[in-house]
Design a protein around this motif. Structure first.
Motif, PDB file in Angstrom:
ATOM      1  N   UNK A  45       0.836  -1.206   0.000  1.00  0.00           N
ATOM      2  CA  UNK A  45       0.000   0.000   0.000  1.00  0.00           C
ATOM      3  C   UNK A  45       0.874   1.260   0.000  1.00  0.00           C
ATOM      4  N   UNK A  46       1.950   1.234   0.827  1.00  0.00           N
ATOM      5  CA  UNK A  46       2.831   2.412   0.889  1.00  0.00           C
ATOM      6  C   UNK A  46       3.521   2.653  -0.459  1.00  0.00           C
ATOM      7  N   UNK A  47       3.861   1.561  -1.155  1.00  0.00           N
ATOM      8  CA  UNK A  47       4.501   1.705  -2.478  1.00  0.00           C
ATOM      9  C   UNK A  47       3.496   2.303  -3.462  1.00  0.00           C
ATOM     10  N   UNK A  48       2.260   1.774  -3.436  1.00  0.00           N
ATOM     11  CA  UNK A  48       1.233   2.261  -4.378  1.00  0.00           C
ATOM     12  C   UNK A  48       0.973   3.755  -4.176  1.00  0.00           C
ATOM     13  N   UNK A  49       0.917   4.179  -2.926  1.00  0.00           N
ATOM     14  CA  UNK A  49       0.669   5.602  -2.620  1.00  0.00           C
ATOM     15  C   UNK A  49       1.758   6.463  -3.253  1.00  0.00           C
ATOM     16  N   UNK A  50       3.018   6.002  -3.134  1.00  0.00           N
ATOM     17  CA  UNK A  50       4.140   6.805  -3.655  1.00  0.00           C
ATOM     18  C   UNK A  50       4.269   6.715  -5.173  1.00  0.00           C
ATOM     19  N   UNK A  51       3.801   5.639  -5.756  1.00  0.00           N
ATOM     20  CA  UNK A  51       3.806   5.583  -7.226  1.00  0.00           C
ATOM     21  C   UNK A  51       2.916   6.710  -7.776  1.00  0.00           C
ATOM     22  N   UNK A  52       1.812   6.958  -7.075  1.00  0.00           N
ATOM     23  CA  UNK A  52       0.894   8.023  -7.531  1.00  0.00           C
ATOM     24  C   UNK A  52       1.472   9.394  -7.237  1.00  0.00           C
ATOM     25  N   UNK A  53       2.006   9.562  -6.026  1.00  0.00           N
ATOM     26  CA  UNK A  53       2.531  10.874  -5.626  1.00  0.00           C
ATOM     27  C   UNK A  53       3.778  10.685  -4.771  1.00  0.00           C
ATOM     28  N   UNK A  54       4.992  10.752  -5.390  1.00  0.00           N
ATOM     29  CA  UNK A  54       6.229  10.574  -4.621  1.00  0.00           C
ATOM     30  C   UNK A  54       6.340  11.601  -3.494  1.00  0.00           C
ATOM     31  N   UNK A  55       6.970  11.180  -2.393  1.00  0.00           N
ATOM     32  CA  UNK A  55       7.171  12.096  -1.268  1.00  0.00           C
ATOM     33  C   UNK A  55       8.667  12.356  -1.127  1.00  0.00           C
ATOM     34  N   UNK A  56       9.028  13.144  -0.110  1.00  0.00           N
ATOM     35  CA  UNK A  56      10.451  13.369   0.139  1.00  0.00           C
ATOM     36  C   UNK A  56      10.890  12.368   1.213  1.00  0.00           C
ATOM     37  N   UNK A  57      10.996  11.090   0.811  1.00  0.00           N
ATOM     38  CA  UNK A  57      11.416  10.083   1.780  1.00  0.00           C
ATOM     39  C   UNK A  57      12.227   8.998   1.079  1.00  0.00           C
ATOM     40  N   UNK A  58      12.828   8.126   1.891  1.00  0.00           N
ATOM     41  CA  UNK A  58      13.739   7.112   1.357  1.00  0.00           C
ATOM     42  C   UNK A  58      13.045   6.219   0.328  1.00  0.00           C
ATOM     43  N   UNK A  59      11.847   5.781   0.648  1.00  0.00           N
ATOM     44  CA  UNK A  59      11.136   4.872  -0.249  1.00  0.00           C
ATOM     45  C   UNK A  59      10.898   5.518  -1.621  1.00  0.00           C
ATOM     46  N   UNK A  60      10.506   6.769  -1.608  1.00  0.00           N
ATOM     47  CA  UNK A  60      10.265   7.462  -2.894  1.00  0.00           C
ATOM     48  C   UNK A  60      11.571   7.624  -3.677  1.00  0.00           C
ATOM     49  N   UNK A  61      12.669   7.872  -2.961  1.00  0.00           N
ATOM     50  CA  UNK A  61      13.954   8.033  -3.661  1.00  0.00           C
ATOM     51  C   UNK A  61      14.392   6.701  -4.276  1.00  0.00           C
ATOM     52  N   UNK A  62      14.239   5.609  -3.517  1.00  0.00           N
ATOM     53  CA  UNK A  62      14.626   4.293  -4.041  1.00  0.00           C
ATOM     54  C   UNK A  62      13.818   3.989  -5.306  1.00  0.00           C
ATOM     55  N   UNK A  63      12.560   4.364  -5.286  1.00  0.00           N
ATOM     56  CA  UNK A  63      11.656   4.156  -6.418  1.00  0.00           C
ATOM     57  C   UNK A  63      12.170   4.810  -7.705  1.00  0.00           C
ATOM     58  N   UNK A  64      12.898   5.898  -7.536  1.00  0.00           N
ATOM     59  CA  UNK A  64      13.361   6.656  -8.717  1.00  0.00           C
ATOM     60  C   UNK A  64      14.683   6.114  -9.271  1.00  0.00           C
ATOM     61  N   UNK A  65      15.324   5.188  -8.563  1.00  0.00           N
ATOM     62  CA  UNK A  65      16.612   4.661  -9.038  1.00  0.00           C
ATOM     63  C   UNK A  65      16.429   3.738 -10.235  1.00  0.00           C
TER      64      UNK A  65
END
Ligand code: HEM
Length: 399
Positions: free
Chosen positions: A200-220
């Motif tokens: 769920x946390x991944x899905x939320x950030x796929x829609x709207x990235x935040x300024x956090x570690x998980x969102x940054x990893x997603x962009x690699x």
């Protein structure tokens, strides 16, 4: 746990023991048992479940951790040689592991971690201040577990309101013994809950990235490809397994140590510059992580004839309390100069979070003693520890 070592058989010429590393027991009972094994054996066969090898030669343990070609991380759980799950980066071997570590290294570098110190200190001070007036508490429940878990949630960018849910999951997934959960039912249910939570946390950030570690990893990108949800999930679960329970256990041991060794407490109160050495010594003497690896070829280690595909357990505490490596190895020595312990592991998988862990531990010890310098272990409590990852189950202190 019985009081004497009794092999319950022989396996390919090596003594076999029904020694259940996942069982709880009296405080420090596992550390003492490992010392006994190490004094008499270079290795043995565990007859728990399907069986696995255990190395109890301090130098051989470190060599195995460094030799990833022979001792693979495809499985890191002695009881589960064919895992149906993946933890990233823990269960990857080089070269893919090296790519992940290079990317993650920036997030956990000494500089990045040092920048978080004011925030980490503020959380510790706030929690200790709230406790101070109470005159006593189970310090694991009220401080040692809550402080690093809250920092972890903030680091990952997860909602801090989920703190209690996380503490419950950690207990079920990491603290239940093999006996308590033979069919793996409770553990699996909690693992599924954690999985759904991270999805769920991944899905939320796929829609709207935040300024956090998980969102940054997603962009690699790895080899030019974006990281898919499966790998992101495997990363989140590993962070949960590696980052959540470890600092709480260490803070618990630190408070236990200073409560049971008032002379050391007096020394750090008189001279706080001794705190970093005391933290390293506590990490060494009370070290609690028991890694395992899967052999990629037939190999002999610690006198054990390991076959390709078999699991090998590598208890760090044996190396860290090796009398060939340290004088008075089981003693915390505030004057010790050698700082070559392997409480954070060794080789390519050496702890990614070690700088963060060290900072949190030093801050916890400093701020606790600044505010609650005089305390003792509450009378009448039987101190018990968990198996698997060796931490105290509870610790009631009075001040
Ligand atoms: C006192 C606290 C800690 C101790 C004693 C500790 C210990 C360890 C050990 C022994 C390993 C290697 C395991 C193996 O070889 O199989 C490891 C790996 C790891 N730790 Fe820690 N750890 C601590 C805190 C943390 C924290 C706070 C984080 C992150 C927030 C963290 C993240 C990791 C990660 C990601 C790995 C896997 C590294 C890899 O596979 O390359 N650890 N830790």
């Amino acid at each position: 746990m019985s009081t004497t070592l009794q092999p319950d058989g022989n396996y390919e010429g090596v003594p076999a023991y029904h020694y259940d590393n996942t069982a709880g027991g009296p405080v420090l009972s596992h550390h003492r048992r490992w010392e006994e094994f190490a004094a008499t054996h270079g290795g043995f066969r565990s007859s728990i479940a399907q069986g696995y090898w255990v190395v109890t030669d301090g130098a051989a343990i470190q060599e195995a951790l460094q030799d990833w070609q022979t001792f693979s991380s495809k499985s890191v759980t002695a009881l589960d040689p064919e895992p149906r799950f993946l933890w990233i980066p823990e269960m990857l071997d080089p070269p893919l592991h090296t790519i992940w570590r290079r990317l993650l290294g920036r997030e956990f570098s000494p500089k990045t971690v040092a920048a978080k110190e004011p925030e980490i200190r503020a959380v510790a001070v706030d929690m200790i201040e709230r406790l101070r007036e109470s005159g006593g508490a189970d310090v694991l429940d009220r401080f040692a577990r809550r402080f690093p878990t809250l920092i972890f949630l903030r680091l990952m960018g997860l909602p801090v309101e989920d703190l209690d849910t996380f503490l419950g999951w950690v207990h079920t997934i990491l603290h239940l013994s093999y006996e308590q959960d033979q069919d793996r039912g409770r553990r699996l249910a909690a693992i599924n809950d954690v999985s759904a939570y991270f999805d769920e946390q991944i899905a939320v950030r796929r829609k709207a990235p935040k300024d956090d570690l998980l969102s940054r990893v997603m962009a690699w990108k790895i080899d030019g490809e974006p990281i898919d949800d499966g790998d992101l999930h495997a990363f989140c679960v590993l962070m949960f397994m590696a980052g959540l329970d470890t600092v709480p256990i260490s803070v618990g041991w630190a408070l236990y140590h200073f409560a049971s060794h008032p002379e050391h407490r007096g020394a750090i109160l008189a001279d706080p510059s001794l705190i970093p050495t005391s933290v390293e010594e506590i990490l060494r003497v009370y070290s609690f992580v028991i890694p395992a690896r899967k052999a990629t070829r037939d190999v002999e280690i610690g006198g054990c004839p390991v076959r390709s595909g078999e699991m090998v357990m590598l208890p760090l505490t044996v190396t860290n309390r090796d009398p060939r490596r340290y004088d008075n190895p089981s003693r915390v020595d505030l004057g010790r100069r050698a700082n070559n312990h392997i409480a954070f592991g060794s080789g390519p998988h050496r702890c990614l979070g070690s700088h963060l862990a060290r900072l949190e531990l030093n801050v916890a010890v400093e701020e606790w003693h600044r505010r609650i310098p005089d305390y003792r272990i509450a009378e009448g409590q039987e101190l018990e520890q968990t198996g698997n990852m060796y931490g105290l189950k509870s610790l009631r202190l009075e001040w």
